[in-house]
Design a protein around this motif. Structure first.
Motif, PDB file in Angstrom:
ATOM      1  N   CYS A   1       7.257  -7.681  12.348  1.00 11.93           N
ATOM      2  CA  CYS A   1       5.964  -7.495  13.017  1.00 11.93           C
ATOM      3  C   CYS A   1       4.986  -6.761  12.107  1.00 11.93           C
ATOM      4  CB  CYS A   1       6.154  -6.731  14.321  1.00 11.93           C
ATOM      5  SG  CYS A   1       6.892  -7.700  15.651  1.00 11.93           S
ATOM      6  N   SER A   2       5.491  -5.782  11.359  1.00 10.44           N
ATOM      7  CA  SER A   2       4.621  -5.024  10.449  1.00 10.44           C
ATOM      8  C   SER A   2       4.106  -5.904   9.324  1.00 10.44           C
ATOM      9  CB  SER A   2       5.378  -3.820   9.888  1.00 10.44           C
ATOM     10  OG  SER A   2       5.696  -2.901  10.916  1.00 10.44           O
ATOM     11  N   ILE A   3       4.953  -6.764   8.788  1.00 14.72           N
ATOM     12  CA  ILE A   3       4.511  -7.674   7.735  1.00 14.72           C
ATOM     13  C   ILE A   3       3.470  -8.650   8.284  1.00 14.72           C
ATOM     14  CG2 ILE A   3       5.231  -9.532   6.177  1.00 14.72           C
ATOM     15  CD1 ILE A   3       7.860  -8.023   5.776  1.00 14.72           C
ATOM     16  N   ARG A   4       3.651  -9.076   9.518  1.00 15.62           N
ATOM     17  CA  ARG A   4       2.667  -9.984  10.129  1.00 15.62           C
ATOM     18  C   ARG A   4       1.315  -9.286  10.250  1.00 15.62           C
ATOM     19  NH1 ARG A   4       1.181 -11.639  15.501  1.00 15.62           N
ATOM     20  NH2 ARG A   4       2.623 -10.119  16.405  1.00 15.62           N
ATOM     21  N   ILE A   5       1.321  -8.018  10.624  1.00 14.50           N
ATOM     22  CA  ILE A   5       0.068  -7.251  10.709  1.00 14.50           C
ATOM     23  C   ILE A   5      -0.585  -7.151   9.332  1.00 14.50           C
ATOM     24  CG2 ILE A   5      -0.862  -4.920  11.062  1.00 14.50           C
ATOM     25  CD1 ILE A   5       1.215  -4.644  13.362  1.00 14.50           C
ATOM     26  N   ILE A   6       0.204  -6.813   8.322  1.00 16.84           N
ATOM     27  CA  ILE A   6      -0.324  -6.663   6.961  1.00 16.84           C
ATOM     28  C   ILE A   6      -0.993  -7.952   6.500  1.00 16.84           C
ATOM     29  CG2 ILE A   6       0.342  -6.364   4.547  1.00 16.84           C
ATOM     30  CD1 ILE A   6       2.581  -4.457   5.604  1.00 16.84           C
ATOM     31  N   LYS A   7      -0.299  -9.079   6.700  1.00 19.65           N
ATOM     32  CA  LYS A   7      -0.843 -10.362   6.261  1.00 19.65           C
ATOM     33  C   LYS A   7      -2.103 -10.740   7.043  1.00 19.65           C
ATOM     34  CE  LYS A   7       0.884 -14.026   5.074  1.00 19.65           C
ATOM     35  NZ  LYS A   7       1.438 -15.381   5.233  1.00 19.65           N
ATOM     36  N   ALA A   8      -2.044 -10.603   8.372  1.00 21.69           N
ATOM     37  CA  ALA A   8      -3.145 -11.061   9.207  1.00 21.69           C
ATOM     38  C   ALA A   8      -4.394 -10.217   9.016  1.00 21.69           C
ATOM     39  CB  ALA A   8      -2.720 -11.060  10.675  1.00 21.69           C
ATOM     40  N   GLN A   9      -4.230  -8.894   8.830  1.00 22.59           N
ATOM     41  CA  GLN A   9      -5.410  -8.059   8.600  1.00 22.59           C
ATOM     42  C   GLN A   9      -6.081  -8.399   7.284  1.00 22.59           C
ATOM     43  OE1 GLN A   9      -4.089  -3.937   9.159  1.00 22.59           O
ATOM     44  NE2 GLN A   9      -5.016  -3.941  11.185  1.00 22.59           N
ATOM     45  N   GLY A  10      -5.302  -8.770   6.285  1.00 26.11           N
ATOM     46  CA  GLY A  10      -5.873  -9.109   4.993  1.00 26.11           C
ATOM     47  C   GLY A  10      -6.421 -10.518   4.915  1.00 26.11           C
TER      48      GLY A  10
ATOM     49  N   LEU B   1     -13.554  -9.307  11.191  1.00 28.36           N
ATOM     50  CA  LEU B   1     -12.919 -10.353  10.399  1.00 28.36           C
ATOM     51  C   LEU B   1     -11.810  -9.763   9.535  1.00 28.36           C
ATOM     52  CD1 LEU B   1     -15.974 -12.443   9.097  1.00 28.36           C
ATOM     53  CD2 LEU B   1     -14.555 -12.880  11.111  1.00 28.36           C
ATOM     54  N   ALA B   2     -10.873 -10.626   9.132  1.00 26.05           N
ATOM     55  CA  ALA B   2      -9.871 -10.221   8.158  1.00 26.05           C
ATOM     56  C   ALA B   2     -10.561  -9.858   6.849  1.00 26.05           C
ATOM     57  CB  ALA B   2      -8.872 -11.348   7.937  1.00 26.05           C
ATOM     58  N   HIS B   3      -9.879  -9.066   6.040  1.00 28.89           N
ATOM     59  CA  HIS B   3     -10.481  -8.498   4.836  1.00 28.89           C
ATOM     60  C   HIS B   3     -11.108  -9.564   3.930  1.00 28.89           C
ATOM     61  CE1 HIS B   3      -7.326  -5.007   5.129  1.00 28.89           C
ATOM     62  NE2 HIS B   3      -8.056  -5.143   6.225  1.00 28.89           N
ATOM     63  N   TYR B   4     -10.374 -10.629   3.689  1.00 32.34           N
ATOM     64  CA  TYR B   4     -10.863 -11.666   2.769  1.00 32.34           C
ATOM     65  C   TYR B   4     -12.222 -12.201   3.206  1.00 32.34           C
ATOM     66  CZ  TYR B   4     -11.515 -16.321   0.847  1.00 32.34           C
ATOM     67  OH  TYR B   4     -12.066 -17.433   0.270  1.00 32.34           O
ATOM     68  N   TYR B   5     -12.365 -12.501   4.489  1.00 31.57           N
ATOM     69  CA  TYR B   5     -13.595 -13.119   4.978  1.00 31.57           C
ATOM     70  C   TYR B   5     -14.744 -12.106   5.043  1.00 31.57           C
ATOM     71  CZ  TYR B   5     -10.415 -16.892   5.955  1.00 31.57           C
ATOM     72  OH  TYR B   5      -9.474 -17.886   5.803  1.00 31.57           O
ATOM     73  N   ARG B   6     -14.426 -10.851   5.371  1.00 31.44           N
ATOM     74  CA  ARG B   6     -15.501  -9.853   5.422  1.00 31.44           C
ATOM     75  C   ARG B   6     -16.017  -9.554   4.023  1.00 31.44           C
ATOM     76  NH1 ARG B   6     -20.000  -8.464   6.713  1.00 31.44           N
ATOM     77  NH2 ARG B   6     -20.457  -6.386   7.527  1.00 31.44           N
ATOM     78  N   PHE B   7     -15.110  -9.413   3.056  1.00 32.35           N
ATOM     79  CA  PHE B   7     -15.569  -9.209   1.683  1.00 32.35           C
ATOM     80  C   PHE B   7     -16.363 -10.422   1.191  1.00 32.35           C
ATOM     81  CE2 PHE B   7     -12.053  -5.945   0.716  1.00 32.35           C
ATOM     82  CZ  PHE B   7     -12.940  -4.884   0.740  1.00 32.35           C
ATOM     83  N   SER B   8     -15.936 -11.618   1.593  1.00 31.77           N
ATOM     84  CA  SER B   8     -16.652 -12.827   1.174  1.00 31.77           C
ATOM     85  C   SER B   8     -18.059 -12.854   1.752  1.00 31.77           C
ATOM     86  CB  SER B   8     -15.877 -14.079   1.605  1.00 31.77           C
ATOM     87  OG  SER B   8     -14.661 -14.195   0.899  1.00 31.77           O
ATOM     88  N   GLU B   9     -18.229 -12.402   2.997  1.00 31.82           N
ATOM     89  CA  GLU B   9     -19.581 -12.322   3.572  1.00 31.82           C
ATOM     90  C   GLU B   9     -20.469 -11.387   2.751  1.00 31.82           C
ATOM     91  OE1 GLU B   9     -19.206 -13.091   8.372  1.00 31.82           O
ATOM     92  OE2 GLU B   9     -19.077 -11.028   7.627  1.00 31.82           O
TER      93      GLU B   9
END
Length: 356
Positions: A200-209, A227-235
């Motif tokens: 569950c912790s790995i799922r959180i790590i992946k999904a948040q990023g 948004l997840a990190h990738y999409y917010r940084f992309s914005e």
């Protein structure tokens, strides 16, 4: 068996990924978790430098660039803590203060992840936000595809291997620290008592990023619509909000203006003392050293939290968070000093490790 001290600058993650899952032994899993710890730790300095360069933070606005980056940093701190718990519960030792493990900038990500990236320290800009997006990029983004060795793929491998060693979980040297109340669901550092806790912790790590295969949203948000990190940084990098267009996601929404910043220049290799035209004077050198001392003390507090020593583990995490506050103030003091060669730009922290 203790976790080996691992060289930050090697390609060990690439090497681990080349080994078939069935050939991973317990030591390989421990080494992978130490590498994951180093990965999480390596993202915080560049993100923090960008955050601290914002000259007029809008702390009450959940939609602001400042708030987004700040919450991402706390997510990374949670990820770091969760993986530390995974490692110590398997009997491994968290290594943060050996010079070989400390991130170096400019440089590559630990273990050979995203080998084309040169990670540097600077103030916030469209360019630095683009770098951050590439660090967080999933194997198959919803917006467009860019194959490569991603952090998420590495965590997928850890998830696949971990069940074989679930019987080795001891629950030893675990840190419990509640960050979820202030920073969103999924941001509590919890002990790894079972395989379910780990997965569950790995799922959180992946999904948040990275988000999920169906949505760019962070399913464990700190605020509505995060948004997840990738999409917010992309914005931030593209200057446009991500919006749904038919069955696709595109960066064609409202403008995302950059906040005003202190124009913090890229920290040169080896630090400012190696940049002869911008070599710091005595007072600036003291400011840089003060920051590096706080950073190093933070690493020591974090390592202590997961050590064999009889310490109040949550207290040590609290000490580390307090030191991050001191780092913020020290960074702002550094960013008040203009470069001799180009007075339009200012210095930035170096994130050097110094011995106690």
């Amino acid at each position: 068996m203790a976790t080996a001290v691992l060289d930050h600058e090697s390609d060990a993650i690439v090497q681990l990924m080349s080994v078939p899952e069935e050939k991973w032994d317990l030591q390989k899993l421990k080494d992978a978790l130490q590498r994951a710890i180093m990965l999480e730790l390596s993202t915080i300095p560049p993100y923090a430098n960008a955050l601290w360069s914002i000259s007029n933070p809008t702390r009450g606005d959940e939609t602001s660039v400042y708030h987004s980056i700040r919450e991402i940093i706390f997510d990374e701190m949670t990820h770091f803590g969760l993986v530390c718990n995974m490692l110590t519960s398997l009997g491994g030792e968290v290594k943060l203060t050996d010079p070989a493990t400390v991130p170096k900038y400019p440089g590559k990500l630990p273990g050979g992840v995203r080998p084309s990236l040169d990670v540097y320290l600077s103030g916030l800009s469209r360019e630095s936000a683009e770098l951050f997006a590439k660090i967080e990029e999933p194997e198959d983004p919803l917006a467009y595809r860019d194959d490569g060795t991603s952090i998420g793929a590495f965590y997928d491998r850890i998830s696949a291997v971990f069940p074989r060693f679930a019987d080795k979980l001891t629950g030893d040297r675990q840190v419990t620290f509640p960050l979820g109340k202030r920073h969103g669901v999924g941001n509590d550092i919890i002990p790894m008592k079972s395989l379910t806790d780990v997965l569950c912790s790995i799922r959180i790590i992946k999904a948040q990023g990275e988000g999920t295969y169906a949505s760019p949203d962070n399913p464990f948000p700190g605020y509505k619509g995060e948004l997840a990190h990738y999409y917010r940084f992309s914005e931030i990098a593209k200057g446009k909000k991500l919006v749904a267009k038919g069955d696709k996601w595109v960066f064609e929404g409202e403008d995302v203006p950059l906040p005003d910043t202190f124009p913090s220049a890229r920290v040169p290799e080896g630090g400012w003392a190696n940049d002869e035209p911008n070599k710091p004077d005595t007072e600036t050198a003291k400011l840089l050293h003060t920051f590096n001392q706080h950073y190093s003390d933070m690493l020591r507090a974090l390592e202590s939290a997961w050590s064999d020593e009889m310490v109040d583990r949550a207290e040590q995490i609290g000490v580390a968070i307090q030191l991050m506050g001191k780092m913020r103030q020290a960074a702002r003091n550094i960013m008040a000093v203009r470069l001799p060669l180009d007075p339009r730009m200012v210095y930035g922290p170096e994130f050097f490790y110094v011995s106690a």
